[in-house]
Design a protein around this motif. Structure first.
Motif, PDB file in Angstrom:
ATOM      1  N   VAL A   8     -18.540 -30.924  32.145  1.00 36.72           N
ATOM      2  CA  VAL A   8     -17.353 -30.063  32.131  1.00 36.72           C
ATOM      3  C   VAL A   8     -17.754 -28.687  31.598  1.00 36.72           C
ATOM      4  N   GLN A   9     -17.333 -27.649  32.290  1.00 35.19           N
ATOM      5  CA  GLN A   9     -17.596 -26.274  31.845  1.00 35.19           C
ATOM      6  C   GLN A   9     -16.273 -25.546  31.652  1.00 35.19           C
ATOM      7  N   LEU A  10     -16.231 -24.755  30.605  1.00 40.94           N
ATOM      8  CA  LEU A  10     -15.065 -23.916  30.341  1.00 40.94           C
ATOM      9  C   LEU A  10     -15.522 -22.463  30.356  1.00 40.94           C
ATOM     10  N   GLN A  11     -14.926 -21.669  31.218  1.00 41.30           N
ATOM     11  CA  GLN A  11     -15.298 -20.269  31.364  1.00 41.30           C
ATOM     12  C   GLN A  11     -14.164 -19.392  30.884  1.00 41.30           C
ATOM     13  N   ALA A  12     -14.381 -18.740  29.746  1.00 42.04           N
ATOM     14  CA  ALA A  12     -13.362 -17.856  29.183  1.00 42.04           C
ATOM     15  C   ALA A  12     -13.618 -16.419  29.616  1.00 42.04           C
ATOM     16  N   SER A  13     -12.545 -15.679  29.802  1.00 45.10           N
ATOM     17  CA  SER A  13     -12.652 -14.280  30.185  1.00 45.10           C
ATOM     18  C   SER A  13     -11.427 -13.526  29.706  1.00 45.10           C
ATOM     19  N   GLY A  14     -11.505 -12.196  29.788  1.00 44.21           N
ATOM     20  CA  GLY A  14     -10.353 -11.365  29.471  1.00 44.21           C
ATOM     21  C   GLY A  14     -10.443 -10.614  28.166  1.00 44.21           C
ATOM     22  N   GLY A  15     -11.484 -10.870  27.381  1.00 43.60           N
ATOM     23  CA  GLY A  15     -11.626 -10.144  26.130  1.00 43.60           C
ATOM     24  C   GLY A  15     -11.995  -8.687  26.362  1.00 43.60           C
ATOM     25  N   GLY A  16     -11.950  -7.925  25.301  1.00 42.90           N
ATOM     26  CA  GLY A  16     -12.312  -6.523  25.411  1.00 42.90           C
ATOM     27  C   GLY A  16     -11.846  -5.739  24.209  1.00 42.90           C
ATOM     28  N   LEU A  17     -11.882  -4.428  24.350  1.00 43.22           N
ATOM     29  CA  LEU A  17     -11.466  -3.511  23.294  1.00 43.22           C
ATOM     30  C   LEU A  17     -10.073  -2.987  23.597  1.00 43.22           C
ATOM     31  N   VAL A  18      -9.202  -3.058  22.609  1.00 38.74           N
ATOM     32  CA  VAL A  18      -7.827  -2.608  22.787  1.00 38.74           C
ATOM     33  C   VAL A  18      -7.363  -1.951  21.490  1.00 38.74           C
ATOM     34  N   GLN A  19      -6.457  -1.007  21.609  1.00 47.31           N
ATOM     35  CA  GLN A  19      -5.924  -0.346  20.427  1.00 47.31           C
ATOM     36  C   GLN A  19      -4.862  -1.213  19.762  1.00 47.31           C
ATOM     37  N   SER A  20      -4.681  -0.980  18.485  1.00 49.51           N
ATOM     38  CA  SER A  20      -3.653  -1.690  17.743  1.00 49.51           C
ATOM     39  C   SER A  20      -2.297  -1.511  18.438  1.00 49.51           C
ATOM     40  N   GLY A  21      -1.570  -2.610  18.575  1.00 51.09           N
ATOM     41  CA  GLY A  21      -0.298  -2.605  19.275  1.00 51.09           C
ATOM     42  C   GLY A  21      -0.404  -2.926  20.754  1.00 51.09           C
ATOM     43  N   GLY A  22      -1.603  -2.991  21.246  1.00 52.72           N
ATOM     44  CA  GLY A  22      -1.825  -3.261  22.665  1.00 52.72           C
ATOM     45  C   GLY A  22      -1.787  -4.741  22.996  1.00 52.72           C
ATOM     46  N   SER A  23      -2.094  -5.041  24.260  1.00 50.03           N
ATOM     47  CA  SER A  23      -2.029  -6.411  24.760  1.00 50.03           C
ATOM     48  C   SER A  23      -3.301  -6.768  25.522  1.00 50.03           C
ATOM     49  N   LEU A  24      -3.593  -8.043  25.539  1.00 51.93           N
ATOM     50  CA  LEU A  24      -4.666  -8.591  26.351  1.00 51.93           C
ATOM     51  C   LEU A  24      -4.242  -9.978  26.822  1.00 51.93           C
ATOM     52  N   ARG A  25      -4.795 -10.392  27.944  1.00 54.52           N
ATOM     53  CA  ARG A  25      -4.549 -11.734  28.455  1.00 54.52           C
ATOM     54  C   ARG A  25      -5.885 -12.424  28.665  1.00 54.52           C
ATOM     55  N   LEU A  26      -6.091 -13.502  27.947  1.00 54.84           N
ATOM     56  CA  LEU A  26      -7.295 -14.288  28.089  1.00 54.84           C
ATOM     57  C   LEU A  26      -7.058 -15.431  29.070  1.00 54.84           C
ATOM     58  N   ALA A  46     -11.388 -24.478  33.512  1.00 54.46           N
ATOM     59  CA  ALA A  46     -12.199 -25.675  33.350  1.00 54.46           C
ATOM     60  C   ALA A  46     -12.671 -26.148  34.716  1.00 54.46           C
ATOM     61  N   SER A  47     -13.919 -26.600  34.770  1.00 51.28           N
ATOM     62  CA  SER A  47     -14.469 -27.111  36.021  1.00 51.28           C
ATOM     63  C   SER A  47     -15.378 -28.294  35.719  1.00 51.28           C
ATOM     64  N   GLY A  48     -15.703 -29.025  36.772  1.00 57.12           N
ATOM     65  CA  GLY A  48     -16.540 -30.203  36.604  1.00 57.12           C
ATOM     66  C   GLY A  48     -15.717 -31.477  36.643  1.00 57.12           C
TER      67      GLY A  48
END
Length: 118
Positions: free
Chosen positions: A1-19, A23-25
């Motif tokens: 089983v593999q889990l591939q995470a993505s969506g991280g990065g640099l954001v300013q305070s008050g901002g948003s991100l979606r991770l 899952a595969s396998g």
């Protein structure tokens, strides 16, 4: 089983991100999936979890700001993070708890870095 995470990065305070974490396998039956995070010099901590039935739990500091969701057909879990704060800076890890008769096995993804600037 593999889990591939993505969506991280640099954001300013008050901002948003979606991770995202896909899952595969040989997945089989899923007990639940979740997100944890580890800040520099600190232990890994719970962010949020979601069961196969859709029940969710959140760490107190994330309630109202983060939302976990799942696409069962895609075996993918998401973490919508709003109103981000510098203290949310960490490596975010996804995990999956899978039925492995007679017990349950836990699998971890590689982590994705979230940096929140002030």
């Amino acid at each position: 089983v593999q889990l591939q995470a993505s969506g991280g990065g640099l954001v300013q305070s008050g901002g948003s991100l979606r991770l995202s974490c896909a899952a595969s396998g040989r997945i089989g039956s899923v007990v639940g999936m979740g997100w944890y995070r580890q800040a520099p010099g600190k232990q890994r901590e719970l962010v949020a979890t979601i069961t196969s039935g859709g029940s969710t739990t959140y760490a107190d500091s994330m309630k109202g700001r983060f939302t976990i969701s799942r696409d069962n057909a895609k075996n993918t879990v998401y973490l919508q993070m709003n109103s981000l704060k510098p203290e949310d800076t960490a490596v975010y890890y996804c995990n999956a708890k899978l039925f492995r008769d007679p017990g349950i096995s836990v699998y971890w993804g590689q982590g994705t870095l979230v940096t929140v600037s002030s």
